[in-house]
Design a protein around this motif. Structure first.
Motif, short mmCIF file in Angstrom:
data_model
loop_
_atom_site.label_atom_id
_atom_site.label_comp_id
_atom_site.label_asym_id
_atom_site.label_seq_id
_atom_site.Cartn_x
_atom_site.Cartn_y
_atom_site.Cartn_z
N HIS A 93 0.87 -1.18 0.00
CA HIS A 93 0.00 0.00 0.00
C HIS A 93 0.90 1.22 0.00
O HIS A 93 1.78 1.37 0.86
CB HIS A 93 -0.90 0.02 1.24
CG HIS A 93 -1.65 1.30 1.39
ND1 HIS A 93 -2.72 1.62 0.60
CD2 HIS A 93 -1.45 2.35 2.22
CE1 HIS A 93 -3.17 2.81 0.95
NE2 HIS A 93 -2.42 3.28 1.93
N ARG A 94 0.70 2.06 -1.00
CA ARG A 94 1.42 3.34 -1.04
C ARG A 94 0.43 4.40 -1.50
O ARG A 94 -0.12 4.32 -2.59
CB ARG A 94 2.61 3.28 -1.98
CG ARG A 94 3.40 4.58 -1.94
CD ARG A 94 4.64 4.54 -2.76
NE ARG A 94 5.30 5.85 -2.69
CZ ARG A 94 6.29 6.19 -3.48
NH1 ARG A 94 6.74 5.36 -4.38
NH2 ARG A 94 6.82 7.38 -3.37
N ALA A 95 0.22 5.36 -0.66
CA ALA A 95 -0.71 6.44 -0.97
C ALA A 95 0.02 7.77 -0.86
O ALA A 95 1.20 7.82 -0.50
CB ALA A 95 -1.89 6.39 0.01
N GLY A 96 -0.71 8.83 -1.17
CA GLY A 96 -0.12 10.16 -1.09
C GLY A 96 0.49 10.40 0.27
O GLY A 96 -0.06 9.99 1.29
N GLY A 97 1.64 11.06 0.29
CA GLY A 97 2.31 11.37 1.54
C GLY A 97 3.19 10.23 2.06
O GLY A 97 3.77 10.35 3.12
N MET A 98 3.27 9.14 1.30
CA MET A 98 4.13 8.02 1.69
C MET A 98 5.29 7.93 0.72
O MET A 98 5.11 7.99 -0.49
CB MET A 98 3.34 6.69 1.67
CG MET A 98 2.22 6.65 2.69
SD MET A 98 1.23 5.14 2.56
CE MET A 98 2.40 3.91 3.13
N ASP A 99 6.50 7.79 1.26
CA ASP A 99 7.69 7.73 0.41
C ASP A 99 7.97 6.33 -0.11
O ASP A 99 8.72 6.15 -1.05
CB ASP A 99 8.90 8.25 1.20
CG ASP A 99 10.13 8.40 0.34
OD1 ASP A 99 9.99 8.81 -0.83
OD2 ASP A 99 11.23 8.10 0.84
#
Length: 170
Positions: free
Chosen positions: A43-49
Motif C-alpha cells: 500500500h502506497r498512498a499520497g504522503g508516503m515515500d
C-alpha cells in the motif's frame, strides 16, 4: 568482566505421529509442519515515500508426511476431511532434559505420492494435508493456535482475530 553465557540449541531428538489416535511409531519417516505466513499487499498512498505492507489474512496451511508403510487405512483417507493428526516430539538441548512438543493438526488428505517400486528398495509414500486447524505447544505452553473455520489466530497467547470476530458478531 563477566563470563559470557550461552546455550546450545534445542534439537528434535525423537518424534511420533498419530492418525486418529493410532501410533505410527517406526513407520513415519518425516513430518513437515505447515509454513505460517501472512498474506500481504503493498500500500502506497499520497504522503508516503515507500510502500507499506498491509496484512490481509493468512496463506493456506499445508503439512506433508512421509510414511514407510502402505497402510490401506491411510490410503483410503484421500479426500476425507477432518482427519486428526498429532505429532509429538522431544526437543533437547545438550546437557538438559528433553522438552515435549505437541502439534495438533486437522485437515484433508489431498495428495498421496507413491515412491518408485523396486525389489529390495525402501518404498515410501508422501501425504499432503491441507489443514484447517494447527496448534503448537512446547512444555505445555501454547505458542500457536490457528483455527481457520472458527476464525481464531492465536500467536504468543494473543488472539489476533478477536476484535474482528466481535465486529462481525461471531
Amino acid at each position: 568482566m563477566s563470563t559470557p553465557t550461552f546455550a546450545l540449541p534445542r534439537q528434535l531428538k525423537a518424534f511420533n505421529l498419530y492418525f486418529d489416535g493410532n501410533s505410527y511409531a517406526g513407520r513415519c519417516d518425516s513430518i513437515t509442519l505447515p509454513k505460517i505466513a501472512l498474506t500481504t499487499e503493498d500500500h502506497r498512498a499520497g504522503g508516503m515515500d515507500a510502500p507499506k505492507k498491509l496484512e490481509l489474512g493468512m496463506e493456506a496451511l499445508t503439512a506433508s508426511i512421509t510414511l514407510s508403510d502402505y497402510d490401506p487405512a491411510i490410503i483410503s483417507l484421500i479426500g476425507v476431511d477432518g482427519i486428526a493428526l498429532v505429532a509429538r516430539g522431544a526437543v533437547q538441548r545438550q546437557g538438559a532434559a528433553a522438552e515435549a512438543v505437541v502439534v495438533n493438526m486437522r485437515g484433508m488428505l489431498t495428495e498421496t505420492e507413491f515412491s518408485e517400486w523396486k525389489p529390495g528398495g525402501k518404498s515410501t509414500k508422501t501425504l499432503t494435508y491441507e489443514l484447517d486447524y494447527f496448534r503448537y505447544r512446547q512444555v505445555d505452553v501454547e505458542y500457536v493456535e490457528i483455527d481457520i473455520i472458527n476464525m481464531v489466530r492465536k500467536i504468543g497467547g494473543v488472539d489476533q482475530l478477536a476484535t474482528q470476530r466481535a465486529a462481525i458478531g461471531l
